[in-house]
Design an enzyme around this catalytic site. Structure first.
Site, PDB file in Angstrom:
ATOM      1  N   GLN A   1      36.012  -9.861  21.861  1.00  0.00           N
ATOM      2  CA  GLN A   1      35.834  -9.477  23.263  1.00  0.00           C
ATOM      3  C   GLN A   1      35.258 -10.634  24.068  1.00  0.00           C
ATOM      4  OE1 GLN A   1      33.996  -5.545  24.538  1.00  0.00           O
ATOM      5  NE2 GLN A   1      32.237  -6.876  24.842  1.00  0.00           N
ATOM      6  N   GLY A   2      36.009 -11.133  25.036  1.00  0.00           N
ATOM      7  CA  GLY A   2      35.553 -12.232  25.883  1.00  0.00           C
ATOM      8  C   GLY A   2      34.982 -11.722  27.199  1.00  0.00           C
ATOM      9  N   TYR A   3      33.734 -11.293  27.173  1.00  0.00           N
ATOM     10  CA  TYR A   3      33.084 -10.775  28.375  1.00  0.00           C
ATOM     11  C   TYR A   3      31.957 -11.696  28.850  1.00  0.00           C
ATOM     12  CZ  TYR A   3      35.248  -6.091  28.703  1.00  0.00           C
ATOM     13  OH  TYR A   3      36.110  -5.045  28.896  1.00  0.00           O
ATOM     14  N   SER A   4      30.858 -11.756  28.088  1.00  0.00           N
ATOM     15  CA  SER A   4      29.654 -12.453  28.538  1.00  0.00           C
ATOM     16  C   SER A   4      29.893 -13.955  28.694  1.00  0.00           C
ATOM     17  CB  SER A   4      28.510 -12.235  27.551  1.00  0.00           C
ATOM     18  OG  SER A   4      28.134 -10.882  27.494  1.00  0.00           O
TER      19      SER A   4
ATOM     20  N   GLU B   1      32.248   2.111  23.734  1.00  0.00           N
ATOM     21  CA  GLU B   1      31.432   1.355  22.789  1.00  0.00           C
ATOM     22  C   GLU B   1      30.390   2.214  22.099  1.00  0.00           C
ATOM     23  OE1 GLU B   1      29.224  -2.998  22.694  1.00  0.00           O
ATOM     24  OE2 GLU B   1      29.521  -1.993  24.610  1.00  0.00           O
TER      25      GLU B   1
ATOM     26  N   SER C   1      21.417  -5.733  28.483  1.00  0.00           N
ATOM     27  CA  SER C   1      19.971  -5.784  28.282  1.00  0.00           C
ATOM     28  C   SER C   1      19.294  -4.506  28.765  1.00  0.00           C
ATOM     29  CB  SER C   1      19.378  -6.986  29.023  1.00  0.00           C
ATOM     30  OG  SER C   1      19.449  -6.776  30.425  1.00  0.00           O
TER      31      SER C   1
END
Length: 389
Positions: free
Chosen positions: A123-126, A247, A371
């Site tokens: 998963q390329g998110y952050s 998720e 977070s």
């Protein structure tokens, strides 16, 4: 919800337990992977994924199986101390999103590889400046000029779990130049093996964690070619939020089985060292047990709910619970808890005990996956109706 297991669920449980024991139990073909966390031997873990696929255990919720059956499988998987699956991102995040927003052609193209255990996704998110604040992503994509309909992706992602073993990645990228925040984003699908034409390149740099392992990485995209868009171009934020809602579903109940096992180990250690006779520690251990029961009840109550605020509450609860457990795991050991002595984990030759490993790993629980601060903002704005900022 009215949650209960019926006779069919229990029959399914027995079948799942038998299947797992035959492979992970003494003499089983995958007994060496029992309890494995980090995929140090990637080929063995890939073989396990294919075994799961051949057994029909991947994709139980696509989309017809009942929630109870999914819960049963995750519980038995955790009880068997089966290895953390390499295919979890594809199975539990991308696949349900494909079913919700993908075209028939996309489902036909991507789901079989996930279901067979043969295709691993990440998963390329952050990003370095857009972690929990996902709307701040700067990775960009422009249409390829060769008329293929592909997109050329450039930028950096970080904390990308399992990326060094992944075959494919879904990337949240800015496809509208000059757009800001939630607008102008798209969810792009691209293969990770790209020493391709015209200089297309993807570089994966594993990140070393406090506990010495590297299960996630930085990923650099340089004109990398994305071959598909999930959903409409520019609608990436809505698609991404749908994906994140998956998720923390039925799999969370399986996670709690693992948590219960970890808590039992701490309670046994406390009894062995006499720490359970300390009234302060005894109260903390009792509270930890009670909070785990509440966590499970809340997970059952909200199972199947896609509301982001519900997921935010769950994330706050389990992340902080696990951090407290990590602290207690070392605390009940007394002075020996501060010294080397384990054999299961090594950091630069320093042997960590399981308790020390849990303590170090759990430091990240309140950061990854959103977070604590971001989860509280979601609850404040979407449940309590408080103003932004």
């Amino acid at each position: 919800m009215d949650f209960a297991f019926d006779a069919a669920d229990e029959e399914f449980r027995a079948r799942a337990r038998e299947w797992l024991e035959a492979r992970l139990g003494a003499g089983g073909a995958f007994s060496d992977l029992r309890g494995a966390k980090v995929p140090e031997d990637a080929e063995r873990r890939r073989a396990w994924e294919r075994e799961l696929g051949a057994g029909g255990w991947i994709g139980l919720g696509w989309p017809d199986d009942s929630l109870t059956r999914q819960v049963v499988w995750f519980e038995e998987y955790a009880r068997a101390q089966a290895p953390d699956p390499l295919g979890i991102v594809g199975e539990q995040l991308l696949a349900p999103t494909l079913l919700a927003h993908g075209t028939a052609e996309q489902r036909e193209r991507y789901l079989p590889g996930i279901a067979s255990g043969g295709t691993i996704w990440c998963q390329g998110y952050s990003e370095p400046d857009a972690g929990s604040d996902l709307a701040g992503v700067r990775t960009s994509a422009v249409p390829a000029e060769d008329g293929s309909g592909d997109w050329l992706v450039s930028g950096q992602k970080t904390w990308t779990s399992l990326s060094q073993w992944a075959d494919w990645c879904f990337v949240l990228a800015r496809t509208e130049p000059g757009s800001q925040r939630h607008a102008g984003l798209s969810l792009l699908l691209l293969p990770m093996d790209q020493p391709g034409p015209n200089g297309a390149r993807i570089e994966v740099r594993p990140i070393r964690q406090l506990n010495g392992v590297s299960e996630f990485s930085e990923v650099f995209f340089d004109q990398a070619r994305a071959v598909d868009v999930l959903g409409a171009v520019g609608d990436g934020w809505r698609i991404a939020m749908t994906l994140l809602s998956f998720e923390r579903g039925a799999g969370m109940l399986g996670r709690q089985i693992g948590y219960a096992r970890e808590l039992d180990a701490v309670l046994r250690a406390a009894a062995l060292t006499g720490a359970d006779r300390d009234p302060v520690l005894r109260e903390a251990l009792t509270r930890q047990w009670a909070d785990l029961q509440v966590m499970r009840a809340n997970a059952l109550r909200t199972l199947g709910t896609a509301e982001p605020a519900t997921a935010a509450v769950a994330k706050l609860v389990w992340a902080n619970w696990h951090q407290r457990l990590g602290e207690l795991a070392v605390q009940v050991q007394g002075l020996p808890g501060a010294f080397a002595g384990g054999r299961a984990h090594q950091v630069d030759g320093y042997p960590l005990t399981s308790a020390q490993h849990t303590l170090l790993f759990s430091r990240a629980d309140t950061i990854y996956g959103g977070s604590d601060q971001i989860q509280r903002n979601i609850i404040a704005e979407r449940v309590l109706g408080l103003p932004r900022g």
